[in-house]
Design an enzyme around this catalytic site. Structure first.
Site, mmCIF file in Angstrom:
data_model
loop_
_atom_site.group_PDB
_atom_site.id
_atom_site.type_symbol
_atom_site.label_atom_id
_atom_site.label_comp_id
_atom_site.label_asym_id
_atom_site.label_seq_id
_atom_site.Cartn_x
_atom_site.Cartn_y
_atom_site.Cartn_z
ATOM 1 N N LYS A 32 42.677 22.786 72.013
ATOM 2 C CA LYS A 32 43.330 23.353 72.396
ATOM 3 C C LYS A 32 44.423 22.552 73.582
ATOM 4 O O LYS A 32 45.681 23.777 73.393
ATOM 5 C CB LYS A 32 42.804 24.146 73.738
ATOM 6 N N ARG A 102 38.028 26.114 80.786
ATOM 7 C CA ARG A 102 37.697 26.350 79.040
ATOM 8 C C ARG A 102 37.452 24.848 78.711
ATOM 9 O O ARG A 102 38.220 24.082 78.820
ATOM 10 C CB ARG A 102 38.319 27.698 78.465
ATOM 11 N N GLY A 111 32.838 27.614 69.801
ATOM 12 C CA GLY A 111 31.806 28.828 70.675
ATOM 13 C C GLY A 111 30.331 27.830 71.093
ATOM 14 O O GLY A 111 29.587 28.283 71.543
ATOM 15 N N MET A 113 30.198 25.332 73.030
ATOM 16 C CA MET A 113 30.766 24.230 74.992
ATOM 17 C C MET A 113 31.113 26.129 75.656
ATOM 18 O O MET A 113 31.359 27.154 75.409
ATOM 19 C CB MET A 113 30.927 23.822 74.516
ATOM 20 N N ARG A 356 45.659 27.208 67.040
ATOM 21 C CA ARG A 356 45.057 25.556 66.079
ATOM 22 C C ARG A 356 45.522 26.401 64.161
ATOM 23 O O ARG A 356 45.638 27.965 64.106
ATOM 24 C CB ARG A 356 43.713 25.618 66.685
ATOM 25 N N HIS A 474 31.704 35.288 65.453
ATOM 26 C CA HIS A 474 31.421 34.014 65.368
ATOM 27 C C HIS A 474 30.423 34.137 64.015
ATOM 28 O O HIS A 474 30.380 32.690 63.444
ATOM 29 C CB HIS A 474 30.218 34.152 66.581
ATOM 30 N N ARG A 652 21.886 4.839 30.396
ATOM 31 C CA ARG A 652 21.167 3.988 31.334
ATOM 32 C C ARG A 652 19.547 3.531 30.558
ATOM 33 O O ARG A 652 19.235 4.754 30.104
ATOM 34 C CB ARG A 652 20.660 4.467 33.068
ATOM 35 N N GLU A 779 21.500 -2.142 41.978
ATOM 36 C CA GLU A 779 20.758 -1.311 43.187
ATOM 37 C C GLU A 779 19.857 -1.823 43.679
ATOM 38 O O GLU A 779 19.275 -1.117 44.657
ATOM 39 C CB GLU A 779 20.180 0.008 42.249
ATOM 40 N N SER A 798 27.436 -0.756 37.670
ATOM 41 C CA SER A 798 28.092 0.394 38.540
ATOM 42 C C SER A 798 26.630 0.560 39.290
ATOM 43 O O SER A 798 25.360 0.086 39.717
ATOM 44 C CB SER A 798 27.491 1.704 37.364
ATOM 45 N N THR A 801 23.952 3.658 44.352
ATOM 46 C CA THR A 801 23.897 3.526 45.910
ATOM 47 C C THR A 801 22.457 4.365 46.565
ATOM 48 O O THR A 801 22.298 4.595 47.374
ATOM 49 C CB THR A 801 24.901 4.413 46.591
ATOM 50 N N CYS A 865 27.258 5.936 40.377
ATOM 51 C CA CYS A 865 26.808 6.447 40.102
ATOM 52 C C CYS A 865 25.720 7.061 40.876
ATOM 53 O O CYS A 865 24.559 7.673 40.433
ATOM 54 C CB CYS A 865 26.013 5.952 38.455
ATOM 55 N N TYR A 885 35.764 3.572 39.431
ATOM 56 C CA TYR A 885 35.835 4.835 38.903
ATOM 57 C C TYR A 885 34.969 4.924 40.069
ATOM 58 O O TYR A 885 33.687 4.237 40.003
ATOM 59 C CB TYR A 885 35.498 5.094 36.921
#
Lengths: 933, 933
Positions: A32, A102, A111, A113, A356, A474, A652, A779, A798, A801, A865, A885
């Site tokens: 702001k 403000r 909204g 704060m 904004r 809101h 797999r 893994e 691969s 995760t 993957c 990838y």
């Protein structure tokens, strides 16, 4: 950190076409504050004021809520600056300067704060306001509002748990019932000047009683109190919840803007409004927004009265409207993006209070980006950066089924505040809505109007329906940002929070009843309505719509084409069936990154053969059962190969522990015993035998294939027999066989030997040649540490995760719910590590594995993957470490493609020495303060 | 690998005081081959022969069981070499050369692989043997033994699952019943020359029938077949089991020794024996061993006849005895260690067939080492290296209670073959013994004699009892090596394998009945006998014996004193009670490395207060329950501080998930409900709520203290209040408070803030000062990766290698049993990673953490407190990465101290450029072949 030799500048002035700051200083001045400076600089009518920097906030929290001592003299200078420009005086009885205070963080937190308006009023200065406005009632109403706001926010006079109403409301109601005995729902407007004076007296008494302190009359006390309250609100619960959801680090802090008041509520030639330079819901290039006459800005946003479309301002105040149109054009040209701005008209004079970048739906984001690029306002590269990758899948969200909607009963109309279709059980309270959603129910949150307290419920709901408030209320704002369906201002709804009912046209709907809402047109329906796929799905997947019929599809396609131009990192998909594969390919997936074979075992009688296999006591019986499974698997793979039409498929091997396939309940065990002719007792014993204390760390992954090599053998055979079959049909097949949960190089060797042996056997039997790879899923941490050895035999890695996160963090995804919430609240973790890669932990192991893997096999194929493959931040991380990838669920493919393109462009920009990237990165990393400038 | 320009030498000759090889070439020639060469070189009477190197074995397995083509010409040269020395000829009908073919690996694997004797015999050469020995029956008996051995081992004529007896035995029994109809148990000696000739015929026919091939008459065919069989036996099941137990890598391979036969069975002036230069059971410096007249060496080891003590040879063959005493002295002086050797006397002439370092009990190892150092045969540093660290705790093993033994009934006597006391249920078969042990029973394995097939049962048993065989029988040898209690040759035992009973003196003991054996004196007792602590425990811990009363203690103390001299790495202990702490300190522990506070919560009514805490729904109730626990904890800590008397104590905060403290069964839940006055339903709900899918990765460790900071607060208070109390008594207190399961730096910060705050509070309240540290347990991979950040606040790291292994390997200790056995059999893992640190996986993370930790805090205190702290290999690893201390259970403290001293000495030697270390290291790392020389 080296000591600053130069003292930091804590206060930045703006006003009269000049400003200390500018639009680029968001980190220091907040969004702001920076934009108030920028608008001032480009000549827009901004009331003068000053901004206290975010550094003061950081200092405040780092020093036990103490301010730097240099602050207050500078604040005084700021006030003097306003006084000079306006010819008014702070605390003056004739021409008093009144100000607003403000908050303004680096990123907008609507909204969240606190704000204080009309500051500077007291028993003396009110006379000046009466004189200036010529409206005594207005002045006293402003005063009582100020006391109420200040009492609530600064002095903490709020509803206690044992009270039913806000204390100020209670006092006001008391006065009303004295004045109008026997009447209910008396409007505020019926309180005249004297009544308001009385109210001021009673409010002050209330404050004294509740706090032990008198209401401060000195404007300077008011100002310091309000600044403190704004800084304090940075750490309130709502703000913390919001930051967690949007990954905003608490160290950023907020700035405080102190600005001369302008009044939209002095009469019918005044007003306030909120507008967008284009439609933030659909993306259409029309002036979009709303205003209220005789109202302050907060009234528009709060949704207390339903405002009028901004286009109607033409009829009410034509001059202001012309100015506003001019402002609209200037803003978009200057900021080169759609602006969301606030204005106030005081006695026909236009003032700009804020601008904004406008929040937008994904639909609008894509349209803005594509159209602005066509208009040459931005480049195609910028267009790619403009669409938030994590919202793109909103475009694929379902809409109501066209047929179903025809027979549905529309029971109310409201504003189209968040596009899309949602159907669910209605709940009238955020907590109950959240609880129901946790149980797996689809929930519509229905409220008279929403407030930040409802945030948890809004997050939990599939759609939000309010009885009051406009498209920038809101509810609407938050819903759009979250990608939730929203209908606001459906004024026919009569909501009874006590009885928990919604009454429309005499008909009563109870909590738990189904309703459906269409946020694209603003309609509310009774009951459940089947949803239908989005236009993009209809064009691309279902082929039930022609491309030319859908502008949305065309914009989407344009964007995806640009993405393709920008990057070479491929996006694959996690798919277990031909249908999923086909969908993903339609979205631009370049193959399957993870095909989980176990899902195939649960269908029909396959599970019985599977169970027979598990219950076998010797290898021959086991092989017999596996032979029953072989044809199923072969058919599944053939289907997938056909769907991929030559694209590679990472398959797999069986991964979950065997007990997952066995029934656990006595009844099911008995049934199985009958089906496969094995005594129930024996099945029970096997179930007990297979029980694991920590199945995540148990007998699964390649550990199955090591102990039962015949399983790997069967799966290899199914893959290669299917490949042979499909190849003979003339379709290329590129299987990439993935050994899961490898931790020791020898595990991989033993399993890959089986694969290669069976491949050779089948090739000979069928007289074909195969083009295949054998690789592994990385893994568990150990695999990353010996990746160089594994890569001797493995042709690809691969990164799984999901499990890598569980093991690296020692945190079970299933069990971490109980403490992860606390962890995020305490900011121990920046993000949920199961949603976005834990870069400083798991990420390090991934990097180690990448480096070690490449040291042995420079051309090793690297992918990911886990669920993270569809998370934009994680995709960017993958790009950074140089993966070939990412793979994600079919509907996340466009998101991942966009994120990949954005990463590639960011990298290009960084390489070109541009610095535009810094903000983005800083956000994720919670960089220490010293890096911020 | 660069190509060898020089061709490898596959065959090494020895004989006539000259040898191609020597005693240092164990890797290439195997232990037996190297020492045959060495003995030849130092002039001992060794029959000539040659050794085929282990490289041939490696080549054989690396090339689909094919030999290098250069091999056979060299083998021929070897045979010619023997022929020349002995004036005999291979296959000659007049003076035939007969040979033995024996395996010989780098480390001795007694009885694991195959041996062929009397090779070279056929219908022609037998005449030469008859002529040379003048004993036709002996010659034919040798021939039928050779056929039987060769048929079994080389041609695979063995008992099939559907048969009851060995096929050769069956044929022999058939012949006996034809010759002596109606008689049972006819002794072999009653078969005369003709009968043996008939047997030879029938054996050959059996072989033809079972294999389709005739028995080979050509000695060269016999030789190549036998060499192949020995190489083949390297991969038999027994050998694989043995290697797994002793961590011998399969790549080592075995050598093959071909040696001219000498005959101990030509008559009463011949014989064979096995002897030790000192007593391998007690360590006493006496000539120890046994012999049989008219027997081949295998007869002594097999324990078929019970041999006579070697000392009695004096009476039978005084000349040979004198020579043997001379050999004993030469051997010990030359090899500077106790030797275990085999000899044969052929017509009063002594021949040495083997020597090797003698296996020994821990008791003997310590005594050997200490006494040899006193004799100046070795240095004190060598003495330290001579005691296998992982056996040292045998010295602490219990013996029978003195009182109990007085009232016990001795039912049989045998030989003291493995010292110590054991009591358990008797089992007569290895499988049943192993099964019972798995159920948790203490098992005594009782056999007529043991063979390598019994290995699994021997591993499972606490003690071994045999009816036949001497102190160097298979049972005795293996038992000593394993540190098992053993009584051998208890000839009064009548064992019925079918009825599963043992009859002694008419009394019948069934399988499952209790017996007790004392392997130090060779006694067998009926029933269960209480065991008593070892002498060292009695001196050090119980103080029930004076140091001067126990020579064992004195040797132990000498060794420990030397250890102290050698190293500075401290050994701490894992102890949860004052008693454990005191015991460990007596063993030389320098503090507590891990005090698990949760164990304290299970005693008496504490668990009720604990459960009350867990069931609390709000913080006040929880604090109330915690306040009940506080005094208990405080008293516990005070006791521990007193026991430590100024030594540091690492105290870990509550670690296990809370559900571990709650009852799971309905009945228990009801009981608890009554005790603490909470509805059973509520307890059940909480139990369900707390249930975790993977508790190992769940809400535990510091995650408890983060969500319930009041727990950490209570524990901090208990520690510091106890410290204050004990300090006021005049005892120093050094608490080191350990936050478990930290993965994120902020976790540690939040918890250590609590500790430091409470410490300051208590210090003020009590008017004392504390000397304490706050650190963390590094037990999840993420912690190792951000160790630099954690070390900013943490003053010490203690590696929790149990959990670090589970998470790094993604392998639950509780669930890995089902596949870990396969993994070890397939040699995927070199060792059980829960017993010995996985150095190439977990070890890398430890190193990372050490480096990162030190980068932030150079003087950070580093230790380890997993079960690995007592494993010698792991201790050596800890030394290598530079930890300050290891911590282990009290009884493993001496082991860890010894291992630490050995590591320090090894490092010194390595630094001094000596190369003696290479063998040890190579063993653990399974170095590729190219590194072996």
């Amino acid at each position: 950190m080296p000591k600053n030799t130069k003292k930091p500048k804590y206060v930045y002035l703006f006003g009269n076409k000049k400003a200390d700051g500018d639009g680029k200083m968001k980190e220091l001045l907040g969004g702001k504050g920076a934009n108030l400076a920028e608008m001032t600089r480009i000549g827009l009518p901004v009331p003068p004021g000053f901004t206290i920097t975010t550094e003061v906030c950081t200092h405040y929290y780092a020093n036990k809520r103490k301010y730097p001592k240099e602050l207050w003299p500078k604040v005084k200078e700021g006030v003097v600056h306003m006084e000079k420009i306006l010819g008014k005086k702070f605390g003056d009885k004739n021409k008093p300067l009144l100000v607003s205070v403000r908050s303004g963080a680096r990123e907008s937190m609507p909204g969240m704060m606190d704000t204080v308006l009309n500051l500077g009023l007291n028993e003396t200065t009110i006379n000046g306001l009466i004189k200036a406005s010529g409206n005594e009632r207005f002045a006293w109403d402003s005063y009582r509002r100020f006391i109420q706001m200040y009492g609530d926010i600064v002095m903490g006079v709020q509803k206690r748990p044992d009270e039913d109403h806000e204390p100020f409301e209670e006092v006001m109601e008391g006065l009303k019932s004295e004045m109008f005995p026997g009447e209910h729902h008396v409007l505020d407007t019926r309180l005249d000047t004297n009544a308001l004076k009385e109210l001021v007296k009673r409010f002050k008494a209330l404050i004294k009683e509740r706090t032990g302190h008198p209401f401060p009359d000195d404007p300077w006390d008011q100002l310091t109190g309000s600044i403190g309250a704004v800084f304090g609100s940075w750490m309130n619960d709502r703000a913390i919840v919001y930051r967690r959801k949007y990954n905003i680090p608490s160290e950023w802090g907020t700035a405080v803007n102190v600005q001369a008041m302008v009044f939209g509520n002095t009469g019918e030639n005044s007003g306030s409004g909120v507008a967008f330079t284009r439609d933030p819901a659909t993306g259409e290039k029309v002036f979009y927004g709303e205003f209220l006459t005789n109202a302050q800005g907060e009234d528009v946003v709060a949704g207390v009265r339903t405002p009028r479309p901004v286009i109607e301002l033409k009829d009410v105040m034509p001059k202001a409207h012309r100015e506003l149109e001019d402002v609209r054009n200037k803003l978009e040209k200057h900021f080169r993006d759609v602006q969301d701005f606030e204005f106030t008209i005081e006695n026909e004079e236009l003032f700009m209070l804020q601008t904004r970048n406008g929040k937008r739906t994904a639909l609008a984001a894509v349209r803005f980006a594509v159209e602005m690029a066509k208009e040459k306002l931005i480049t195609w590269e910028e267009a790619i950066q403009r669409v938030p990758a994590n919202q793109l899948d909103q475009l694929l969200a379902p809409v109501f089924d066209r047929k179903a909607i025809k027979s549905a009963r529309c029971i109310a109309k409201g504003l189209a505040a968040g596009p899309g279709a949602a159907t669910g059980k209605i709940y009238l309270n955020a907590d109950r809505a959240a609880a129901a959603a946790e149980k797996g129910e689809k929930v519509l949150l229905v409220r008279v109007e929403t407030s930040p307290e409802d945030l948890r419920g809004m997050i939990a709901a599939v759609g939000i329906l309010t009885a009051r408030g406009g498209v920038s209320s809101h509810a609407a704002l938050v819903a759009r940002q979250m990608g939730k369906v929203c209908v606001s201002g459906a004024s026919d709804l009569r909501i009874d929070y006590v009885k928990r009912t919604v009454t429309i046209d005499g008909e009563v709907y109870a909590e738990g009843d189904f309703m459906s809402i269409d946020g694209t047109v603003g309609e509310v329906y009774a009951g459940k309505i089947e949803t239908a796929p989005s236009e993009i799905i209809q064009v691309l997947v279902n082929k039930t719509m022609e491309p030319s019929e859908s502008a949305t599809y065309q914009n989407f396609k344009k964007l995806m084409d640009w993405c393709k131009k920008a990057t070479k990192m491929g996006v694959r998909t996690n798919a277990d069936s031909p249908k999923q594969a086909a969908t993903a390919v339609a979205f631009g997936a370049v193959g399957i990154g993870l095909c989980r074979t176990e899902h195939m075992f649960f269908e029909g009688d396959r599970i019985d053969a599977m169970r027979e296999m598990i219950l076998s006591e010797d290898i021959d019986t086991r092989k017999k059962a596996l032979n029953k499974l072989l044809p199923y698997q072969r058919d599944d793979f053939a289907g997938i190969f056909r769907a991929l039409n030559g694209l590679p498929a990472t398959i797999r091997f069986l991964d979950p522990p065997l007990h997952e396939f066995l029934p656990q309940e006595d009844k099911q065990i008995k049934e199985l015993a009958n089906v496969i002719g094995v005594p129930a007792e024996k099945i029970k014993n096997r179930v007990n035998e297979l029980h694991e204390v920590n199945p995540m760390l148990g007998h699964r992954g390649c550990r199955l294939g090591i102990v039962y090599p015949e399983i790997s053998e069967m799966q290899s055979r199914a893959i290669f027999e299917a490949a042979a079959k499909v190849q003979k049909e003339g379709t290329k097949v590129r299987p990439e066989i993935m050994i899961p949960l490898v931790g020791f190089p020898a595990e991989f060797q033993l399993q890959s030997e089986i694969v290669r042996r069976v491949a050779a056997e089948v090739a000979k039997e069928e007289g074909v040649k195969f083009n295949f790879l054998v690789g592994t899923m990385i893994e568990i941490p150990r695999a990353t540490l010996v990746a160089d050895e594994i890569a001797r035999d493995a042709q690809f890695f691969s990164f799984g995760t999901n499990d890598l996160t569980q093991t690296t963090l020692g945190m079970s995804r299933d069990d971490s719910g109980s403490f992860l919430r606390h962890y995020q609240e305490l900011e121990i973790l920046p993000q949920n590590p199961f949603a976005s890669i834990d870069q400083s932990g798991v990420g390090k192991l991934i990097q180690t594995a990448v480096e070690l893997g490449r040291s042995t096999r420079p051309d090793i194929k690297l992918g990911i993957c886990g669920e993270h493959g569809g998370d934009p931040d994680s995709v960017k991380f993958c790009h950074k470490v140089g993966l070939s990838y990412v793979s994600c669920s079919p509907y996340r493919v466009p998101t991942a493609r966009l994120a990949a393109a954005q990463s590639a462009l960011a990298e290009q920009r960084a390489a070109a020495g541009a610095k535009t990237k810094s903000t983005k990165t800083a956000k994720k990393k919670s960089t220490p303060k010293s890096n911020k400038r």
